[in-house]
Design a protein around this motif. Structure first.
Motif, PDB file in Angstrom:
ATOM      1  N   LEU A 109     -45.134  -2.104  59.964  1.00 42.80           N
ATOM      2  CA  LEU A 109     -46.370  -2.704  60.458  1.00 42.80           C
ATOM      3  C   LEU A 109     -46.385  -4.216  60.297  1.00 42.80           C
ATOM      4  CD1 LEU A 109     -48.948  -0.151  58.982  1.00 42.80           C
ATOM      5  CD2 LEU A 109     -47.725  -0.046  61.176  1.00 42.80           C
ATOM      6  N   SER A 110     -47.079  -4.860  61.213  1.00 46.64           N
ATOM      7  CA  SER A 110     -47.334  -6.288  61.099  1.00 46.64           C
ATOM      8  C   SER A 110     -48.199  -6.562  59.869  1.00 46.64           C
ATOM      9  CB  SER A 110     -48.052  -6.773  62.361  1.00 46.64           C
ATOM     10  OG  SER A 110     -48.603  -8.051  62.188  1.00 46.64           O
ATOM     11  N   LYS A 111     -48.031  -7.734  59.254  1.00 49.18           N
ATOM     12  CA  LYS A 111     -48.865  -8.083  58.104  1.00 49.18           C
ATOM     13  C   LYS A 111     -50.332  -8.189  58.506  1.00 49.18           C
ATOM     14  CE  LYS A 111     -45.319 -10.517  55.423  1.00 49.18           C
ATOM     15  NZ  LYS A 111     -44.920 -11.807  54.812  1.00 49.18           N
ATOM     16  N   ASP A 112     -50.569  -8.658  59.710  1.00 47.77           N
ATOM     17  CA  ASP A 112     -51.931  -8.736  60.236  1.00 47.77           C
ATOM     18  C   ASP A 112     -52.183  -7.508  61.096  1.00 47.77           C
ATOM     19  OD1 ASP A 112     -52.374 -11.334  59.144  1.00 47.77           O
ATOM     20  OD2 ASP A 112     -51.168 -12.152  60.784  1.00 47.77           O
ATOM     21  N   GLU A 113     -53.368  -6.949  60.978  1.00 47.16           N
ATOM     22  CA  GLU A 113     -53.681  -5.757  61.768  1.00 47.16           C
ATOM     23  C   GLU A 113     -53.497  -6.043  63.248  1.00 47.16           C
ATOM     24  OE1 GLU A 113     -57.205  -2.427  62.227  1.00 47.16           O
ATOM     25  OE2 GLU A 113     -57.134  -3.750  60.493  1.00 47.16           O
ATOM     26  N   SER A 114     -52.858  -5.109  63.945  1.00 45.61           N
ATOM     27  CA  SER A 114     -52.505  -5.341  65.334  1.00 45.61           C
ATOM     28  C   SER A 114     -52.888  -4.157  66.202  1.00 45.61           C
ATOM     29  CB  SER A 114     -50.991  -5.592  65.449  1.00 45.61           C
ATOM     30  OG  SER A 114     -50.602  -5.732  66.798  1.00 45.61           O
ATOM     31  N   ASP A 115     -53.255  -4.444  67.452  1.00 50.65           N
ATOM     32  CA  ASP A 115     -53.501  -3.380  68.421  1.00 50.65           C
ATOM     33  C   ASP A 115     -52.348  -3.276  69.416  1.00 50.65           C
ATOM     34  OD1 ASP A 115     -53.822  -5.623  69.970  1.00 50.65           O
ATOM     35  OD2 ASP A 115     -55.823  -5.125  70.698  1.00 50.65           O
ATOM     36  N   ARG A 116     -51.189  -3.904  69.049  1.00 47.13           N
ATOM     37  CA  ARG A 116     -49.996  -3.874  69.894  1.00 47.13           C
ATOM     38  C   ARG A 116     -48.893  -3.101  69.178  1.00 47.13           C
ATOM     39  NH1 ARG A 116     -50.438 -10.142  70.502  1.00 47.13           N
ATOM     40  NH2 ARG A 116     -48.657 -10.114  69.085  1.00 47.13           N
ATOM     41  N   LEU A 117     -48.237  -2.218  69.903  1.00 47.92           N
ATOM     42  CA  LEU A 117     -47.170  -1.392  69.332  1.00 47.92           C
ATOM     43  C   LEU A 117     -45.934  -1.469  70.208  1.00 47.92           C
ATOM     44  CD1 LEU A 117     -46.248   0.890  67.292  1.00 47.92           C
ATOM     45  CD2 LEU A 117     -46.969   2.509  69.071  1.00 47.92           C
ATOM     46  N   VAL A 118     -44.766  -1.559  69.571  1.00 47.57           N
ATOM     47  CA  VAL A 118     -43.499  -1.390  70.286  1.00 47.57           C
ATOM     48  C   VAL A 118     -42.843  -0.102  69.797  1.00 47.57           C
ATOM     49  CG1 VAL A 118     -42.200  -2.808  68.621  1.00 47.57           C
ATOM     50  CG2 VAL A 118     -41.312  -2.435  70.943  1.00 47.57           C
ATOM     51  N   ILE A 119     -42.403   0.712  70.735  1.00 48.26           N
ATOM     52  CA  ILE A 119     -41.651   1.929  70.432  1.00 48.26           C
ATOM     53  C   ILE A 119     -40.177   1.625  70.665  1.00 48.26           C
ATOM     54  CG2 ILE A 119     -41.220   4.325  71.112  1.00 48.26           C
ATOM     55  CD1 ILE A 119     -44.162   4.492  71.955  1.00 48.26           C
ATOM     56  N   LEU A 120     -39.330   1.934  69.674  1.00 47.88           N
ATOM     57  CA  LEU A 120     -37.912   1.607  69.722  1.00 47.88           C
ATOM     58  C   LEU A 120     -37.079   2.880  69.850  1.00 47.88           C
ATOM     59  CD1 LEU A 120     -37.948  -1.048  66.860  1.00 47.88           C
ATOM     60  CD2 LEU A 120     -37.875  -1.501  69.325  1.00 47.88           C
ATOM     61  N   LEU A 121     -36.123   2.866  70.772  1.00 49.57           N
ATOM     62  CA  LEU A 121     -35.302   4.037  71.081  1.00 49.57           C
ATOM     63  C   LEU A 121     -33.829   3.698  70.874  1.00 49.57           C
ATOM     64  CD1 LEU A 121     -37.075   4.959  74.449  1.00 49.57           C
ATOM     65  CD2 LEU A 121     -37.612   5.837  72.163  1.00 49.57           C
ATOM     66  N   HIS A 122     -33.167   4.422  69.988  1.00 50.41           N
ATOM     67  CA  HIS A 122     -31.769   4.125  69.655  1.00 50.41           C
ATOM     68  C   HIS A 122     -30.789   4.725  70.667  1.00 50.41           C
ATOM     69  CE1 HIS A 122     -30.963   8.196  68.119  1.00 50.41           C
ATOM     70  NE2 HIS A 122     -32.099   8.133  67.435  1.00 50.41           N
ATOM     71  N   GLY A 123     -29.518   4.455  70.444  1.00 51.01           N
ATOM     72  CA  GLY A 123     -28.467   4.914  71.338  1.00 51.01           C
ATOM     73  C   GLY A 123     -27.791   6.187  70.854  1.00 51.01           C
ATOM     74  N   LEU A 124     -26.691   6.544  71.538  1.00 55.00           N
ATOM     75  CA  LEU A 124     -25.942   7.753  71.227  1.00 55.00           C
ATOM     76  C   LEU A 124     -25.504   7.761  69.765  1.00 55.00           C
ATOM     77  CD1 LEU A 124     -24.527  10.358  72.310  1.00 55.00           C
ATOM     78  CD2 LEU A 124     -22.526   8.912  72.781  1.00 55.00           C
ATOM     79  N   GLU A 125     -25.868   8.826  69.066  1.00 58.33           N
ATOM     80  CA  GLU A 125     -25.529   9.016  67.651  1.00 58.33           C
ATOM     81  C   GLU A 125     -26.024   7.883  66.762  1.00 58.33           C
ATOM     82  OE1 GLU A 125     -24.090  12.027  66.078  1.00 58.33           O
ATOM     83  OE2 GLU A 125     -25.299  12.274  67.883  1.00 58.33           O
ATOM     84  N   GLY A 126     -27.105   7.240  67.195  1.00 59.14           N
ATOM     85  CA  GLY A 126     -27.759   6.247  66.350  1.00 59.14           C
ATOM     86  C   GLY A 126     -28.903   6.868  65.581  1.00 59.14           C
ATOM     87  N   ASP A 127     -29.727   6.023  65.011  1.00 57.08           N
ATOM     88  CA  ASP A 127     -30.935   6.465  64.319  1.00 57.08           C
ATOM     89  C   ASP A 127     -31.829   5.252  64.115  1.00 57.08           C
ATOM     90  OD1 ASP A 127     -30.162   5.110  61.809  1.00 57.08           O
ATOM     91  OD2 ASP A 127     -28.711   6.739  61.578  1.00 57.08           O
ATOM     92  N   ALA A 128     -32.973   5.460  63.497  1.00 55.40           N
ATOM     93  CA  ALA A 128     -33.951   4.384  63.350  1.00 55.40           C
ATOM     94  C   ALA A 128     -33.604   3.412  62.236  1.00 55.40           C
ATOM     95  CB  ALA A 128     -35.346   4.974  63.114  1.00 55.40           C
ATOM     96  N   GLN A 129     -32.467   3.614  61.549  1.00 52.66           N
ATOM     97  CA  GLN A 129     -32.027   2.660  60.535  1.00 52.66           C
ATOM     98  C   GLN A 129     -30.870   1.790  61.016  1.00 52.66           C
ATOM     99  OE1 GLN A 129     -32.938   6.028  59.388  1.00 52.66           O
ATOM    100  NE2 GLN A 129     -34.826   4.836  59.258  1.00 52.66           N
ATOM    101  N   ARG A 130     -30.424   1.985  62.228  1.00 52.41           N
ATOM    102  CA  ARG A 130     -29.377   1.114  62.755  1.00 52.41           C
ATOM    103  C   ARG A 130     -29.900  -0.318  62.802  1.00 52.41           C
ATOM    104  NH1 ARG A 130     -24.880   3.995  64.788  1.00 52.41           N
ATOM    105  NH2 ARG A 130     -24.898   5.881  63.488  1.00 52.41           N
ATOM    106  N   HIS A 131     -29.011  -1.267  62.591  1.00 57.54           N
ATOM    107  CA  HIS A 131     -29.472  -2.632  62.438  1.00 57.54           C
ATOM    108  C   HIS A 131     -30.021  -3.222  63.733  1.00 57.54           C
ATOM    109  CE1 HIS A 131     -26.633  -2.322  58.881  1.00 57.54           C
ATOM    110  NE2 HIS A 131     -27.835  -2.429  58.381  1.00 57.54           N
TER     111      HIS A 131
END
Length: 320
Positions: free
Chosen positions: A54-76
């Motif tokens: 989350l942003s340090k300041d409250e936000s009404d904007r969100l980005v959804i992130l989608l990884h690649g083949l055999e990736g995950d949400a911890q990939r750099h």
């Protein structure tokens, strides 16, 4: 829209596509960043794990992130993106596709390049919160193809979806597969195949009636994997049918929200038809940038912020 002129000009060392790809995938580190995991149940009884920051300041904007083949949400490339978005007052939801969060999913099926039904469920879940007025989506490689297919396959999108950015996109899956099977990509292909086969063995232990040792032993190439598993587990006739139905190229003409595609010329994973010049030229919502350099999901940048991370922020900020 016209093709965008790229200003990306990395140091000489990172003008080599393979070096750029390998550095981003295996060497780059993103520190000082934390995520919190949320598990959501899917309509078919399976689950997805979402990693939030989350942003340090409250936000009404969100980005959804989608990884690649055999990736995950911890990939750099995911955490680097999320960290920069958070610093620019966007919350970030990084999706782990089925079976990619460190725990096998519950069904025989898993994820694939066209599984937009899962993205729709994530967006539905987010909108139930009613916190976000603006939702942006950024996808990498397989995740970029999935994003573009999602944007173009539905006549009506939720009004909160404002824009998308797709990085290193195999817009034509068959063309990309042919590139991955070429000698120049043998090391990447072996790595993908090793990870995919490990997961398939886990599937076999859970569903022994659905996949045999003989079928697994017949898998020599990534296309074989798609023939034996991906297509059959997800109701396609074979690998070619899967590539044909799920390639985002055919969905680009119908995209109506602003969408930026950044594919490097020296991306060894992409064939000629993965650079959709004609489709972009005929659709005012589409933007295509083709830097000479960058490799596959590479795009080295100063201060550990990649060029495409900066470009995504710029593009989304111009479409608030």
């Amino acid at each position: 829209m016209p093709i965008l002129e790229s200003k990306y000009n990395p140091p000489h060392f990172f003008k080599n596509g393979h070096i750029s790809t390998i550095y981003a995938g295996l060497i780059r580190q993103v520190n000082g960043f934390n995520q919190q995991r949320e598990r959501i149940e899917l309509m078919d009884g399976d689950f997805l794990d979402l990693d939030w920051s989350l942003s340090k300041d409250e936000s009404d904007r969100l980005v959804i992130l989608l990884h690649g083949l055999e990736g995950d949400a911890q990939r750099h490339y995911i955490t680097g993106s999320a960290k920069l978005f958070n610093a620019n007052r966007f919350d970030a939801c990084a999706v782990n596709f089925r079976g990619c969060s460190g725990e096998s999913n519950l069904l025989y099926r898993s994820y694939h390049s066209g599984a937009t039904e899962d993205l729709r469920e994530v967006i539905r879940h987010v909108l139930e919160n009613k916190k976000y007025n603006s939702i942006y989506i950024k996808g990498f490689s397989l995740g970029g193809n999935l994003l573009l297919k999602y944007l173009g396959e539905q006549e009506i999108l939720p009004e909160e979806i404002k824009a998308g950015v797709a990085i290193s996109v195999p817009c034509d899956l068959h063309s990309s597969c042919q590139q991955l099977l070429s000698p120049k990509n043998v090391l990447y292909a072996k790595r993908f195949k090793r990870n995919l086969l490990r997961k398939l063995r886990q599937k076999q232990s859970l569903f022994p009636e659905l996949i045999s040792d003989k079928e697994i032993h017949s898998i020599v190439t990534l296309k074989d994997f798609d023939d034996v598993y991906t297509s059959k587990a997800h109701n396609f006739k074979d690998a070619l049918d899967y590539y044909t139905q799920c390639s985002s190229l055919q969905f680009l003409p119908a995209i109506k929200v602003p969408a930026l595609i950044i594919n490097a010329k020296n991306d060894s994973f992409l064939g000629e038809t993965c650079y959709p010049y004609q489709e972009v030229d005929k659709n005012n919502a589409l933007y295509l940038e083709v830097p000479d350099h960058g490799g596959h999901v590479g795009f080295w940048g100063k201060n550990n912020i990649t060029y495409t991370e900066k470009r995504a922020i710029e593009f989304f900020m111009n479409n608030l």
